[in-house]
Design a protein around this motif. Structure first.
Motif, mmCIF file in Angstrom:
data_model
loop_
_atom_site.group_PDB
_atom_site.id
_atom_site.type_symbol
_atom_site.label_atom_id
_atom_site.label_comp_id
_atom_site.label_asym_id
_atom_site.label_seq_id
_atom_site.Cartn_x
_atom_site.Cartn_y
_atom_site.Cartn_z
ATOM 1 N N LEU A 82 16.894 11.650 20.845
ATOM 2 C CA LEU A 82 17.919 12.298 21.675
ATOM 3 C C LEU A 82 18.635 13.395 20.891
ATOM 4 O O LEU A 82 19.263 14.268 21.456
ATOM 5 N N LEU A 83 18.551 13.271 19.580
ATOM 6 C CA LEU A 83 19.276 14.231 18.737
ATOM 7 C C LEU A 83 18.346 15.392 18.425
ATOM 8 O O LEU A 83 17.606 15.382 17.444
ATOM 9 N N VAL A 84 18.371 16.370 19.310
ATOM 10 C CA VAL A 84 17.425 17.493 19.204
ATOM 11 C C VAL A 84 17.648 18.217 17.867
ATOM 12 O O VAL A 84 16.714 18.602 17.183
ATOM 13 N N GLN A 85 18.901 18.392 17.502
ATOM 14 C CA GLN A 85 19.259 18.998 16.215
ATOM 15 C C GLN A 85 20.372 18.139 15.613
ATOM 16 O O GLN A 85 21.247 17.688 16.346
ATOM 17 N N THR A 86 20.348 17.976 14.300
ATOM 18 C CA THR A 86 21.470 17.296 13.653
ATOM 19 C C THR A 86 22.361 18.361 13.021
ATOM 20 O O THR A 86 21.943 19.514 12.839
ATOM 21 N N VAL A 87 23.584 17.969 12.672
ATOM 22 C CA VAL A 87 24.505 18.925 12.045
ATOM 23 C C VAL A 87 23.854 19.481 10.761
ATOM 24 O O VAL A 87 23.807 20.699 10.545
ATOM 25 N N GLU A 88 23.311 18.575 9.968
ATOM 26 C CA GLU A 88 22.713 18.996 8.698
ATOM 27 C C GLU A 88 21.490 19.873 8.917
ATOM 28 O O GLU A 88 21.366 20.959 8.337
ATOM 29 N N SER B 195 23.989 19.444 19.911
ATOM 30 C CA SER B 195 22.643 19.682 20.457
ATOM 31 C C SER B 195 21.855 18.410 20.768
ATOM 32 O O SER B 195 20.720 18.274 20.356
ATOM 33 N N PHE B 196 22.474 17.507 21.518
ATOM 34 C CA PHE B 196 21.739 16.297 21.900
ATOM 35 C C PHE B 196 21.178 16.485 23.319
ATOM 36 O O PHE B 196 21.566 17.403 24.033
ATOM 37 N N ALA B 197 20.284 15.587 23.662
ATOM 38 C CA ALA B 197 19.580 15.748 24.945
ATOM 39 C C ALA B 197 20.346 15.030 26.051
ATOM 40 O O ALA B 197 19.995 13.917 26.427
ATOM 41 N N ASN B 198 21.375 15.681 26.605
ATOM 42 C CA ASN B 198 22.163 15.064 27.699
ATOM 43 C C ASN B 198 21.228 14.548 28.787
ATOM 44 O O ASN B 198 21.416 13.465 29.314
ATOM 45 N N CYS B 199 20.245 15.403 29.112
ATOM 46 C CA CYS B 199 19.394 15.108 30.256
ATOM 47 C C CYS B 199 18.521 13.881 30.001
ATOM 48 O O CYS B 199 17.993 13.286 30.931
ATOM 49 N N GLY B 200 18.369 13.513 28.728
ATOM 50 C CA GLY B 200 17.528 12.353 28.407
ATOM 51 C C GLY B 200 18.305 11.044 28.378
ATOM 52 O O GLY B 200 17.700 9.964 28.305
ATOM 53 N N ALA C 287 24.502 22.317 24.830
ATOM 54 C CA ALA C 287 23.507 23.217 25.445
ATOM 55 C C ALA C 287 23.820 24.696 25.219
ATOM 56 O O ALA C 287 23.059 25.422 24.562
ATOM 57 N N GLY C 288 24.937 25.161 25.774
ATOM 58 C CA GLY C 288 25.245 26.590 25.672
ATOM 59 C C GLY C 288 25.593 27.004 24.253
ATOM 60 O O GLY C 288 25.090 28.015 23.738
ATOM 61 N N GLY C 289 26.448 26.222 23.601
ATOM 62 C CA GLY C 289 26.933 26.578 22.262
ATOM 63 C C GLY C 289 25.819 26.627 21.227
ATOM 64 O O GLY C 289 25.716 27.591 20.447
ATOM 65 N N ALA C 290 24.975 25.608 21.213
ATOM 66 C CA ALA C 290 23.911 25.563 20.202
ATOM 67 C C ALA C 290 22.882 26.668 20.458
ATOM 68 O O ALA C 290 22.350 27.267 19.509
ATOM 69 N N ASN D 173 34.154 -2.560 32.016
ATOM 70 C CA ASN D 173 32.726 -2.399 32.329
ATOM 71 C C ASN D 173 32.466 -1.231 33.280
ATOM 72 O O ASN D 173 31.369 -1.074 33.778
ATOM 73 N N VAL D 174 33.501 -0.424 33.554
ATOM 74 C CA VAL D 174 33.302 0.755 34.406
ATOM 75 C C VAL D 174 33.204 1.976 33.496
ATOM 76 O O VAL D 174 34.177 2.339 32.827
ATOM 77 N N LEU D 175 32.031 2.585 33.456
ATOM 78 C CA LEU D 175 31.798 3.633 32.462
ATOM 79 C C LEU D 175 31.250 4.904 33.101
ATOM 80 O O LEU D 175 30.641 4.867 34.172
ATOM 81 N N THR D 176 31.484 6.016 32.417
ATOM 82 C CA THR D 176 30.886 7.283 32.830
ATOM 83 C C THR D 176 29.864 7.685 31.767
ATOM 84 O O THR D 176 29.862 7.150 30.653
ATOM 85 N N LEU D 177 29.017 8.641 32.113
ATOM 86 C CA LEU D 177 27.955 9.039 31.182
ATOM 87 C C LEU D 177 27.964 10.544 30.964
ATOM 88 O O LEU D 177 27.704 11.308 31.901
ATOM 89 N N ARG D 178 28.290 10.934 29.748
ATOM 90 C CA ARG D 178 28.197 12.351 29.422
ATOM 91 C C ARG D 178 27.495 12.578 28.083
ATOM 92 O O ARG D 178 26.728 13.517 27.937
#
Ligand code: FAD
Length: 451
Positions: free
Chosen positions: A58-64, A38-43, A10-13, A129-134
Motif C-alpha cells: 500500500l505504501l507506493v513511496q516511503t518518506v525515505e 504517497s499511499f494507495a488510498n484506492c487499495g 495523490a496530488g502532492g506527491a 466500532n464506528v469508523l471512517t476510511l481515508r
C-alpha cells in the motif's frame, strides 16, 4: 525556486516528483501531517478484504525512498497550520516535537484532500466500532477489528464507491453485511435503471441492501444502529462512508476563496484567489479533492474527488511553475468500480444530472456481449449513452457488465475529450478478435443506434 507542497499523497506527491523531473535546482519541501506519504488510498478496501495481503504494497513511496529518489525534503508528521500569502510564508507544526516554525516560499502548492463526513449523529462519540476510511491508520484500525475474528455483523452506511467496495470486501471475509443508503439507489454516477443492475448484484451476493433509509442514532456503544425508519441493526463494526468534504480549514483561515460547498476556488491554472479582493495569488496553487473544478460537459463548477484529477492537476501545476504551457479542459469524472463480479463504469453527466441542469439530451441504450457469443464465457454489458440532440456531442455514458466494461467507457471518455460526436462512434476502428470483442464493438453499436 523554493517550492512548498502541503499534502503528500495523490496530488502532492505527483507534483513533487514532476517538479523534480523538471528542475534539479529547485528546493522542494513536502509537508504531510500524517506518517505516510504517497499511499494507495484506492487499495485500502482491498487490503481490509485480504485481496491485497501485503501491507507494504500500500505504501507506493516511503518518506525515505521518495526523498532519496527525487532529492526532496519530505517532512511527515508536519502539519501546515497557517499561510500568509502576502508575506509568502507558512507556519508548520511538527507533531512529533510540538515545535512550530515558519517556512518561506516562492511557490506553494496545496493538496490537502478531502475527509470523510462524520456528522454529529447521536451516540457516535461513544461508539468505538464506528469508523471512517481515508488513510493507513484508519485502515489499520478497521483491519485490527476485523482480524479479531469477532466481527459477525457489519453495517456500512453510504452506497458510494467506498461504501460499496467496503461492503463487498467485508462480505467476502464471511461477515454478514448490511449496506444502508439514504437515496433510492447506490452509486450516484449511475442513472436509476442502471443502478438496478448493481442492486441485483449486491443482493445476489447476500449483502442486505437497505435503500431510502439513513442512520438516526447509534445505541449501546455503536453495537446497534438505529435507522430513521425505526429499524435497528446489530453491528460489531460500522463503516461510515457517507461522502467527503474538502479539507479547507487552512484555506479558509488564509481567506482563500471557497465555493458553496467549501471547495477551494482556483483559476484555470489552479492559482488560488483572495476571498476579500478577488485578486489572484499567482504563487499559491491548489489541486486535488480540495478544489472546485469545471465540469467538462456543462462547464459548471463542481467537485470530483477522484485520483485521476488529483494526479493530472499535480503534473499540470508543476509544468506551469516551470513555464511549460498547460491547459485545463475540465473534468469528466470518469470512474470505475468493482461490485462482486460486476464492473461499473461511467463518464460525464448522467440523465439525473442533466435533468437537474435542464440540459436536453437523447439516450441510446445497448445490451451487447463483451466478446463474440460463440467464444466461451461471453457476458452482457449494459450501456447507456447520452448526447446533445443538436450538436450530437456526447454528454455522458454508463456501463454495467463484466470483462471489457471499463474499456468501452474509456473509449467513450476519450471520444468526449477529443470532441467526437455520437455518430463518430460508428467509425471507431477498435480491437477485435473473438476473445475480446465483436467485429461490431458495443461502442460502434451505440453510434449505429443513434444514426
Ligand atoms: P489526498 O490523497 O487525500 O492527500 C491529502 C494529504 O494531505 C493527506 O494525507 C492529509 O493528511 C494531508 N494534509 C491535509 N492537510 C494538511 C496540512 N495542513 N498539512 C500537511 N498535510 C496535510 N479515487 C479513484 O479515482 N479511484 C478509486 O478507486 C478510489 N478509491 C478510493 C478509496 C478510498 C478508501 C479513498 C479514501 C479514496 C479513494 N479514491 C479513489 C479517491 C482518491 O484517493 C483521491 O481522489 C485522491 O487521493 C485525492 O488526492 P489529494 O492529493 O487531493 O488528497
Amino acid at each position: 525556486k523554493k517550492i512548498l507542497i502541503v499534502g503528500g499523497v495523490a496530488g502532492g506527491a505527483t507534483a513533487a516528483a514532476r517538479l523534480r523531473r523538471l528542475s534539479e535546482e529547485d528546493e522542494i519541501i513536502l509537508f504531510e501531517r500524517d506518517e505516510y506519504i504517497s499511499f494507495a488510498n484506492c487499495g485500502l478496501p482491498y487490503y481490509i478484504g485480504n485481496v491485497i495481503t501485503d501491507r507494504q504494497k500500500l505504501l507506493v513511496q516511503t518518506v525515505e525512498g521518495m526523498s532519496k529518489r527525487f532529492n526532496l525534503d519530505i517532512r511527515n508528521f508536519s502539519e501546515v497550520i497557517g499561510i500568509d500569502p502576502a508575506a509568502k510564508t507558512v507556519e508548520v507544526k511538527n507533531h512529533q516535537t510540538d515545535q512550530v516554525y515558519t517556512e518561506t516560499y516562492d511557490k506553494l502548492i496545496l493538496s490537502p484532500g478531502a475527509k470523510p463526513i462524520a456528522p454529529p449523529i447521536p451516540g457516535l462519540a461513544e461508539a468505538e466500532n464506528v469508523l471512517t476510511l481515508r488513510n493507513i491508520p484508519d485502515t489499520d484500525k478497521i483491519k485490527a477489528i476485523v482480524d479479531t475474528g469477532k466481527v459477525g455483523r457489519a453495517v456500512v452506511i453510504g452506497g458510494g464507491f467506498i461504501g460499496v467496495e467496503m461492503a463487498e470486501n467485508l462480505q467476502e471475509l464471511g461477515i454478514n453485511v448490511t449496506l444502508v443508503e439514504k437515496m433510492n439507489q447506490v452509486l450516484k454516477p449511475l442513472d436509476f435503471e442502471m443502478a438496478q443492475l448493481v442492486h441485483q448484484e449486491i443482493n445476489a451476493n447476500c449483502v442486505n441492501l437497505i435503500l431510502e433509509d439513513g442512520v438516526d442514532h447509534f445505541q449501546k456503544q455503536g453495537t446497534e444502529v438505529a435507522l430513521e425508519s425505526g429499524m435497528v441493526l446489530q453491528a460489531d463494526l460500522v463503516i461510515l462512508a457517507i461522502g467527503v468534504v474538502p479539507e479547507n480549514g487552512l484555506a479558509k483561515n488564509a481567506r482563500l476563496k471557497c465555493g458553496p460547498r467549501g471547495h477551494i476556488v482556483t483559476t484555470a491554472n489552479y492559482e488560488v484567489i483572495n476571498d476579500e479582493t478577488d485578486a489572484v495569488y499567482p504563487d499559491v496553487f491548489a489541486i486535488g479533492d480540495a478544489i472546485e473544478v469545471q465540469d467538462f460537459v456543462t462547464k459548471n463548477q463542481t467537485a470530483i474527488p477522484l485520483a485521476w484529477p488529483a494526479n493530472r492537476q499535480g503534473r499540470v501545476v508543476a509544468d506551469y511553475i516551470n513555464d511549460i504551457q498547460t491547459r485545463n479542459v475540465g473534468i469528466q469524472g470518469t470512474a470505475v468500480a468493482k461490485v462482486f463480479s460486476k464492473t461499473i463504469a461511467s463518464t460525464g453527466n448522467n440523465a439525473a444530472q442533466l435533468d437537474m441542469k435542464k440540459i436536453p439530451y437523447q439516450v441510446v441504450m445497448a445490451h451487447r456481449a463483451n466478446h463474440a457469443g460463440y467464444y466461451p464465457n461471453s457476458t452482457n454489458i449494459a450501456l447507456k449513452l447520452l448526447y446533445d440532440p443538436q450538436s450530437l456531442q456526447i454528454l455522458g455514458a454508463q456501463a454495467v457488465g463484466q470483462d471489457g466494461t471499463e474499456k468501452r467507457i474509456d473509449v467513450i471518455a476519450t471520444a468526449m475529450k477529443t470532441g467526437a460526436t455520437v455518430l463518430d462512434l460508428q467509425d471507431f476502428e477498435l480491437c477485435y478478435a473473438p476473445p475480446f470483442s465483436s467485429a461490431k464493438d458495443p461502442v460502434n453499436v451505440l453510434g449505429y443506434i443513434a444514426s
